[in-house]
Write an enzyme that holds these catalytic residues in place. Structure first.
Site: not given
Length: 324
Positions: A34, A37-39, A215
């Protein structure tokens, strides 16, 4: 719901600092990540692809960006089939649709890497999910927990298939947590506040504290979820991991919305780990046979650093008031 496939032949590209020496062949295996897309997610997919698994599924909300990522990766790693699965972790209906699509399309799932995240220590005040829950907790914990529950049939089927074929029943679920769980509310997760909207924008510092606390408690929930999942499903290998403080593009997004983060970005960037270093812990947890299921790993292979709050909550919920 969208699935975009790319198939090609093998590539020998590798980075100078990789987890190759820790990882055996992934031939025939199916992997889902999941937030790929990046990182950290994208880099993890690249590391997996070097070992030629049968399929890698990239679960993402933005189909356009995900398809661009898959196109790029398929040119680098042509032997692996890449699939994009449309999924918004802030929507329970979207998660159910995505799981249904995957279960219809795939016959096995060997590695589930729950990598996506919302929020962070310097993020703007979090939004609410489509189902009315606080954003960080809704995405980081609730969304991933529901996805795992819905994918459990194929995870357990893969375990049985491995055993019937005379192989090790080696199915991994990795939850990307964070050392920031240490800053969760002292009494643990505030379930009574999970549907509370963020403070009004005019309360800048209150909003920052609200975002940071939420968070942190979402990362505490990630760790507790991994431990509970391991207890309920001993057939699986489950781990929660801290990737370190990593330089990812989320820092640029934060800086655009936060004056203090923008001013401190040059210094903080110098102290952060690279994305390549940041994935080492989760890659190890996704492939190693040395995992103690249910453990939290703060560094590669280093266990036993789960904070006191997490240990207390887990043992009280499962075994009464005694700590072990």
């Amino acid at each position: 719901m969208g699935i975009f496939n790319r198939k090609h032949r093998s590539s020998s590209s590798s980075s100078s600092r990789s987890s190759d020496h820790r990882m055996s062949s992934l031939s025939g295996k199916v992997i889902m990540v999941t937030g790929g897309n990046s990182g950290l997610g994208k880099q993890s997919i690249m590391e997996f692809a070097k070992h030629e698994p049968a399929e890698i599924w990239l679960a993402a909300r933005d189909l356009h960006r995900a398809d661009q990522t898959v196109f790029e990766l398929s040119r680098q790693f042509p032997t692996t089939e890449f699939n994009v699965l449309e999924m918004d972790l802030a929507s329970l209906d979207s998660i159910r649709d995505a799981a249904e699509t995957f279960l219809y399309s795939a016959r096995r799932l060997d590695v589930l890497l729950l990598n996506a995240r919302a929020g962070g220590s310097s993020s703007p005040p979090p939004s609410m999910t489509r189902d009315g829950y606080e954003g960080a907790f809704g995405v980081n914990h609730m969304g991933h927990a529901l996805l795992t529950k819905l994918l459990m049939p194929v995870l357990l089927h893969t375990v049985r298939h491995n055993r019937n074929g005379g192989c090790v029943a080696d199915v991994h679920v990795v939850v990307v947590s964070s050392v920031l769980m240490n800053h969760a509310p002292r009494r643990g997760i505030r379930f009574d506040k999970l549907k509370a909207p963020p403070p009004p924008n005019r309360y800048y510092f209150s909003g920052r504290r609200f975002a940071f606390r939420n968070y942190a408690q979402s990362k505490l929930a990630n760790t507790l979820f991994a431990r509970r999942l391991a207890r309920e499903y001993p057939q699986l290998t489950v781990a929660a991991v801290h990737p370190g403080i990593v330089r990812t593009n989320i820092m640029g997004v934060i800086a655009r919305h936060d004056v203090l983060a923008k001013l401190g970005r040059p210094i903080s960037q110098a102290c952060m780990a690279s994305v390549q270093d940041g994935i080492q812990n989760q890659m190890w947890a996704a492939t190693s046979q040395d995992i103690i299921s249910g453990e939290y790993y703060s560094h590669v292979g280093v266990k036993g650093r789960m904070n006191k709050l997490a240990r207390t909550i887990f043992w009280q919920r499962n075994y009464g008031n005694g700590l072990r």
